[in-house]
Design a protein around this motif. Structure first.
Motif, PDB file in Angstrom:
ATOM      1  N   ALA A 160       0.828  -1.211   0.000  1.00  0.00           N
ATOM      2  CA  ALA A 160       0.000   0.000   0.000  1.00  0.00           C
ATOM      3  C   ALA A 160       0.860   1.257   0.000  1.00  0.00           C
ATOM      4  N   ARG A 161       1.952   1.258   0.770  1.00  0.00           N
ATOM      5  CA  ARG A 161       2.778   2.453   0.854  1.00  0.00           C
ATOM      6  C   ARG A 161       3.613   2.638  -0.416  1.00  0.00           C
ATOM      7  N   GLU A 162       4.080   1.548  -1.013  1.00  0.00           N
ATOM      8  CA  GLU A 162       4.795   1.661  -2.289  1.00  0.00           C
ATOM      9  C   GLU A 162       3.872   2.206  -3.372  1.00  0.00           C
ATOM     10  N   TYR A 163       2.632   1.747  -3.349  1.00  0.00           N
ATOM     11  CA  TYR A 163       1.641   2.232  -4.312  1.00  0.00           C
ATOM     12  C   TYR A 163       1.418   3.735  -4.124  1.00  0.00           C
ATOM     13  N   ASP A 164       1.230   4.166  -2.887  1.00  0.00           N
ATOM     14  CA  ASP A 164       1.031   5.596  -2.604  1.00  0.00           C
ATOM     15  C   ASP A 164       2.208   6.423  -3.103  1.00  0.00           C
ATOM     16  N   LEU A 165       3.410   5.918  -2.876  1.00  0.00           N
ATOM     17  CA  LEU A 165       4.611   6.636  -3.292  1.00  0.00           C
ATOM     18  C   LEU A 165       4.665   6.763  -4.810  1.00  0.00           C
ATOM     19  N   LEU A 166       4.372   5.678  -5.517  1.00  0.00           N
ATOM     20  CA  LEU A 166       4.385   5.715  -6.976  1.00  0.00           C
ATOM     21  C   LEU A 166       3.343   6.693  -7.517  1.00  0.00           C
ATOM     22  N   VAL A 197      11.725   6.342   3.990  1.00  0.00           N
ATOM     23  CA  VAL A 197      11.577   6.806   2.610  1.00  0.00           C
ATOM     24  C   VAL A 197      12.647   6.182   1.727  1.00  0.00           C
ATOM     25  N   THR A 198      13.884   6.173   2.189  1.00  0.00           N
ATOM     26  CA  THR A 198      14.989   5.622   1.405  1.00  0.00           C
ATOM     27  C   THR A 198      14.721   4.176   1.006  1.00  0.00           C
ATOM     28  N   VAL A 199      14.288   3.372   1.958  1.00  0.00           N
ATOM     29  CA  VAL A 199      14.058   1.961   1.682  1.00  0.00           C
ATOM     30  C   VAL A 199      12.882   1.770   0.731  1.00  0.00           C
ATOM     31  N   HIS A 200      11.826   2.569   0.894  1.00  0.00           N
ATOM     32  CA  HIS A 200      10.682   2.443  -0.006  1.00  0.00           C
ATOM     33  C   HIS A 200      11.040   2.868  -1.434  1.00  0.00           C
ATOM     34  N   ILE A 201      11.885   3.885  -1.573  1.00  0.00           N
ATOM     35  CA  ILE A 201      12.360   4.264  -2.913  1.00  0.00           C
ATOM     36  C   ILE A 201      13.142   3.099  -3.516  1.00  0.00           C
ATOM     37  N   ARG A 203      12.896  -0.120  -2.840  1.00  0.00           N
ATOM     38  CA  ARG A 203      11.990  -1.220  -3.182  1.00  0.00           C
ATOM     39  C   ARG A 203      11.173  -0.897  -4.433  1.00  0.00           C
ATOM     40  N   LEU A 204      10.737   0.349  -4.553  1.00  0.00           N
ATOM     41  CA  LEU A 204       9.941   0.721  -5.716  1.00  0.00           C
ATOM     42  C   LEU A 204      10.786   0.647  -6.988  1.00  0.00           C
ATOM     43  N   ARG A 205      12.016   1.107  -6.921  1.00  0.00           N
ATOM     44  CA  ARG A 205      12.904   0.984  -8.068  1.00  0.00           C
ATOM     45  C   ARG A 205      13.085  -0.482  -8.473  1.00  0.00           C
ATOM     46  N   ALA A 206      13.293  -1.332  -7.482  1.00  0.00           N
ATOM     47  CA  ALA A 206      13.527  -2.749  -7.775  1.00  0.00           C
ATOM     48  C   ALA A 206      12.308  -3.388  -8.432  1.00  0.00           C
ATOM     49  N   LYS A 207      11.116  -3.043  -7.966  1.00  0.00           N
ATOM     50  CA  LYS A 207       9.907  -3.661  -8.499  1.00  0.00           C
ATOM     51  C   LYS A 207       9.562  -3.143  -9.897  1.00  0.00           C
ATOM     52  N   LEU A 208       9.881  -1.894 -10.166  1.00  0.00           N
ATOM     53  CA  LEU A 208       9.618  -1.344 -11.492  1.00  0.00           C
ATOM     54  C   LEU A 208      10.728  -1.699 -12.481  1.00  0.00           C
ATOM     55  N   GLY A 209      11.870  -2.161 -11.963  1.00  0.00           N
ATOM     56  CA  GLY A 209      12.968  -2.558 -12.826  1.00  0.00           C
ATOM     57  C   GLY A 209      13.531  -1.388 -13.608  1.00  0.00           C
ATOM     58  N   ASP A 210      14.036  -1.672 -14.817  1.00  0.00           N
ATOM     59  CA  ASP A 210      14.667  -0.608 -15.588  1.00  0.00           C
ATOM     60  C   ASP A 210      13.658   0.352 -16.209  1.00  0.00           C
ATOM     61  N   ARG A 211      12.364   0.144 -15.891  1.00  0.00           N
ATOM     62  CA  ARG A 211      11.343   1.073 -16.376  1.00  0.00           C
ATOM     63  C   ARG A 211      11.110   2.240 -15.425  1.00  0.00           C
ATOM     64  N   HIS A 212      11.697   2.165 -14.244  1.00  0.00           N
ATOM     65  CA  HIS A 212      11.480   3.273 -13.307  1.00  0.00           C
ATOM     66  C   HIS A 212      12.194   4.523 -13.817  1.00  0.00           C
ATOM     67  N   ARG A 213      11.691   5.678 -13.385  1.00  0.00           N
ATOM     68  CA  ARG A 213      12.291   6.952 -13.771  1.00  0.00           C
ATOM     69  C   ARG A 213      12.569   7.794 -12.525  1.00  0.00           C
ATOM     70  N   ILE A 214      12.910   7.111 -11.436  1.00  0.00           N
ATOM     71  CA  ILE A 214      13.208   7.804 -10.177  1.00  0.00           C
ATOM     72  C   ILE A 214      14.687   8.139 -10.143  1.00  0.00           C
ATOM     73  N   GLU A 215      14.984   9.402 -10.096  1.00  0.00           N
ATOM     74  CA  GLU A 215      16.370   9.856 -10.016  1.00  0.00           C
ATOM     75  C   GLU A 215      16.661  10.446  -8.646  1.00  0.00           C
ATOM     76  N   THR A 216      17.906  10.333  -8.252  1.00  0.00           N
ATOM     77  CA  THR A 216      18.388  10.990  -7.045  1.00  0.00           C
ATOM     78  C   THR A 216      19.002  12.331  -7.422  1.00  0.00           C
ATOM     79  N   VAL A 217      18.548  13.379  -6.788  1.00  0.00           N
ATOM     80  CA  VAL A 217      19.156  14.699  -6.944  1.00  0.00           C
ATOM     81  C   VAL A 217      20.005  14.907  -5.695  1.00  0.00           C
ATOM     82  N   TRP A 218      21.285  14.743  -5.855  1.00  0.00           N
ATOM     83  CA  TRP A 218      22.182  14.683  -4.703  1.00  0.00           C
ATOM     84  C   TRP A 218      22.040  15.897  -3.793  1.00  0.00           C
ATOM     85  N   GLY A 219      21.873  15.595  -2.504  1.00  0.00           N
ATOM     86  CA  GLY A 219      21.746  16.648  -1.509  1.00  0.00           C
ATOM     87  C   GLY A 219      20.376  17.270  -1.415  1.00  0.00           C
ATOM     88  N   ARG A 220      19.448  16.853  -2.313  1.00  0.00           N
ATOM     89  CA  ARG A 220      18.114  17.466  -2.308  1.00  0.00           C
ATOM     90  C   ARG A 220      16.992  16.453  -2.155  1.00  0.00           C
TER      91      ARG A 220
END
Length: 236
Positions: A160-166, A197-201, A203-220
């Protein structure tokens, strides 16, 4: 509304039960892994399933993390779960979040704080506004009316929380959000460990595989879809 408290310490169970009952919740108690699994299974079969489980990580096996994994792969994978962990056991907290826990509380804890966490998780899991809007970005698609996510047309099993985040990220593309902001906007909390938050990000990346578009903006923080591809895992 039934809440399961699983802990091998009867004092902890009694105190937590009293606080939750003050909030109008029905509480069932178990003292070890086998009885917890039996209670969850029996309630699933009867149709009177628990609405949220509070699981002690260190109770007799199967422990809280193992039970969390079992729930996530069982007939009611969206059941909200809060883990109770010993203070300082960061590995257990991270393992619990990676197993699919919605939150954790460290011992010793304030019973009132735990009751507030329970109320927050329940509120978030039960008040998602109905919507017929279909969210799409590349190969990722979310159908809020069916509470489902797909990648390349194939359903993805999200908590449920991964879904909310996506959903939140898809609705706010090209915007940077810090972990504090995501904790407030997705979890609805103004308190809590940012590693949630870090762990849910992760997990979400892993489940979406190479189709995810979540980027890290360093320091932000994190952003969805700025350059079309994610950057992988990050502790930022």
């Amino acid at each position: 509304m039934c809440i399961l408290i699983a802990d091998d310490d009867p004092v902890v169970r009694d105190v937590v039960r009293r606080y939750l009952e003050r909030d109008g919740l029905t509480v069932v108690e178990t003292a070890d892994g086998p009885s917890t699994m039996a209670e969850l299974t029996a309630r699933d079969r009867s149709g009177d399933a628990v609405e949220l489980a509070v699981l002690d990580v260190m109770m007799p096996a199967p422990d809280g993390i193992e039970i969390c994994r079992a729930v996530r792969s069982g007939p009611r994978p969206d059941t909200p779960i809060i883990l109770l962990t010993a203070l300082g056991d960061e590995d257990d907290r991270v393992l619990g979040l990676e197993a699919g826990a919605d939150d954790y509380v460290t011992k010793p804890f304030s019973p009132r704080e735990l009751a507030l966490r329970v109320a927050s998780v329940l509120r978030r899991s039960q008040t998602r506004p109905p919507s017929t809007e279909i969210l799409r970005d590349g190969a990722v698609e979310v159908r809020p009316d069916a509470q489902s996510a797909l990648v390349d047309g194939v359903p993805v099993d999200l908590t449920a929380r991964e879904y909310d985040l996506l959903v939140f990220l898809l609705r706010h593309p090209h915007q940077v959000f810090s972990r504090e902001e995501l904790l407030a906007k997705v979890w609805g909390w103004d308190f809590g460990d940012l590693s949630t938050v870090t762990v849910h990000i992760k997990r979400l990346r892993a489940k979406l595989g190479d189709r995810h578009r979540i980027e890290t903006v360093w320091g932000r923080g994190y952003i969805w879809g700025r350059n079309g591809r994610g950057t992988g895992e990050s502790n930022a």
